[in-house]
Design an enzyme around this catalytic site. Structure first.
Site, PDB file in Angstrom:
ATOM      1  N   ASP A 132      48.142  40.107  47.208  1.00 17.37           N
ATOM      2  CA  ASP A 132      48.236  38.736  46.703  1.00 17.37           C
ATOM      3  C   ASP A 132      46.932  37.974  46.904  1.00 17.37           C
ATOM      4  OD1 ASP A 132      50.938  38.484  45.769  1.00 17.37           O
ATOM      5  OD2 ASP A 132      51.633  38.466  47.833  1.00 17.37           O
ATOM      6  N   LEU A 133      46.348  38.105  48.078  1.00 15.94           N
ATOM      7  CA  LEU A 133      45.225  37.255  48.450  1.00 15.94           C
ATOM      8  C   LEU A 133      43.952  37.592  47.685  1.00 15.94           C
ATOM      9  CD1 LEU A 133      45.781  37.118  52.317  1.00 15.94           C
ATOM     10  CD2 LEU A 133      46.629  35.555  50.566  1.00 15.94           C
TER      11      LEU A 133
END
Length: 427
Positions: free
Chosen positions: A188-189
């Site tokens: 996600d990051l």
């Protein structure tokens, strides 16, 4: 002539680099909120548009258990510095209100599955026609069909799926064990950080040309990019890179070593670093030993090299190892969250900041922003907003008065907090 022992005074803070940038944030979970949080930290005005009942992670813990379960640590961490506007986008009036904000926005960012924004009649084509200079940023598991129609375009995806498919998990872990996902949500990051680069690039171009663009990052694509070493190693050697634990596929020493009270990382792959390191650990003979005199030899004889180092580290604590090697060769202890909280570097660099936990007597430490400027920016870190905390003030900007807001609340189109409504009433 005397000098100030405290050193020269710091220059006054200046406006943050994204001051004046307005972004409508339709994101949820981790990837999208993290992307908009980074932009908020840089001074952009982020208007978080979420359902009237709030987004899913508002209730995700941990909490202090004082009745604030709708405002947990997860939400705290990635929604700071934002303004909250709960809005029912499935209602025509909710969409109309949203479109009025689109008129003044530089960008819209969302991370829904393909087709959700189309179902709301708020997709890229609609918003671009309304505001041609608008930038539209999106994160999807397998990208947006407008930039390339993946066979998986309609598949839902989470961080763990992106880590698995993008090649990260296959090389993470130990050879005789199952693949291991990262302990943090890099699936996600990393896409979030890439989206910010794309969005800011497109905003810069839009301000020059008057034309916005759609910016799309696929989580799967991002993880292939992050695991870039897999691609060239396979292309050149024909082999599939595998799991090598805490070693490096090309360099030695470069990894994890056991201390008396935990673990440390040590990296000394170049001849310059190896010469210094070998002397510091009391083995200068290794500098000329054919098994360790050159980088290639050190990697070919990695077990021999690591055994010598391990014999030295196991007789010392982490602190002793760092004290002996720190500043001379790359070294660092494996730290827990408690260790990080006590590190003077973290305090000086303000990498942990405290924000209030609404409705309690507690404060919460959240990770600070690693992007710094000199002179410093004037933006600080505000806690994540309560649901509807900014509804009244935001709607006032587009001419909706307090009485009309109450009607919208009664119709389920918007939501406010009692505090925000009370403050507006007595203003």
């Amino acid at each position: 002539m005397t000098t100030d022992p405290a050193g020269p005074a710091a220059p006054p803070a200046v406006d943050p680099p994204l001051a004046g940038v307005r972004i409508l944030d339709l994101t949820h979970m981790l990837a999208g909120p993290y992307a908009t949080m980074l932009l908020a930290d840089l001074g952009a005005e982020i208007i978080k548009v979420e359902p009237p009942g709030g987004e899913f992670i508002r209730g995700a813990g941990p909490t202090f258990g004082d009745g604030e379960e709708a405002f947990g640590g997860y939400f705290h961490s990635v929604n700071r510095n934002k303004r909250s506007l709960p809005l029912n986008l499935r209602d025509p009036e909710g969409r109309r209100i949203f479109l009025e904000f689109v008129d003044s926005a530089d960008a819209v960012i969302e991370n829904f599955r393909v087709g959700i924004m189309e179902s709301l009649a708020l997709d890229w084509e609609v918003l671009h026609a309304r505001n041609p200079r608008l930038v539209y940023g999106c994160i999807r598991g397998f990208g947006d069909p407008r930039t390339g129609m993946s066979p998986y375009v309609n598949w839902p995806a989470y961080d763990v799926v992106a880590q698995a498919m993008g090649g990260f998990m296959h090389v993470n872990g130990f050879p005789e064990r199952e693949p291991v996902k990262s302990g943090i949500g890099i699936g996600d990051l990393f896409p979030a950080a890439l989206l910010d680069i794309g969005v800011l690039s497109a905003i810069l171009q839009a301000r020059a040309t008057g034309q916005g663009r759609l910016v799309d990052v696929g989580m799967y694509d991002a993880m292939i990019s992050l695991a870039e070493r897999n691609a060239y190693q396979h292309s050149i050697t024909g082999e599939v890179p595998g799991r090598i634990g805490n070693s490096h596929p090309l360099f030695a020493p470069f990894g994890l070593f056991e201390a008396k009270d935990g673990w440390v990382t040590i990296a000394a792959p170049s001849n310059r670093e190896w010469t210094v390191f070998a002397s510091l650990i009391g083995h200068p003979e290794l500098i000329d030993d054919p098994r360790s005199s050159q980088p290639t030899a050190r990697h070919e004889n990695i077990e021999f090299v690591n055994d010598v180092i391990q014999e030295w580290t196991r007789t010392r604590t982490k602190a002793e190892i760092v004290n002996e090697l720190g500043g001379r060769v790359p070294v660092g202890p494996v730290q827990t969250a408690r260790d990080i909280a006590a590190d003077p570097h973290v305090a000086i660099r303000q990498m942990l900041v405290e924000v209030e936990q609404p409705g309690t007597g507690h404060v919460v430490s959240i990770a600070g922003t690693p992007i710094r400027f000199s002179p410093a920016s004037s933006v600080g870190i505000r806690r994540a907003p309560l649901l509807g905390e900014d509804t009244v003030s935001l709607l006032a900007e587009i001419g909706i008065d307090q009485q009309a807001v109450q009607g919208l609340v009664a119709s389920g189109i918007v939501a406010t907090t009692a505090d925000a409504t009370s403050a507006a009433t007595h203003a």
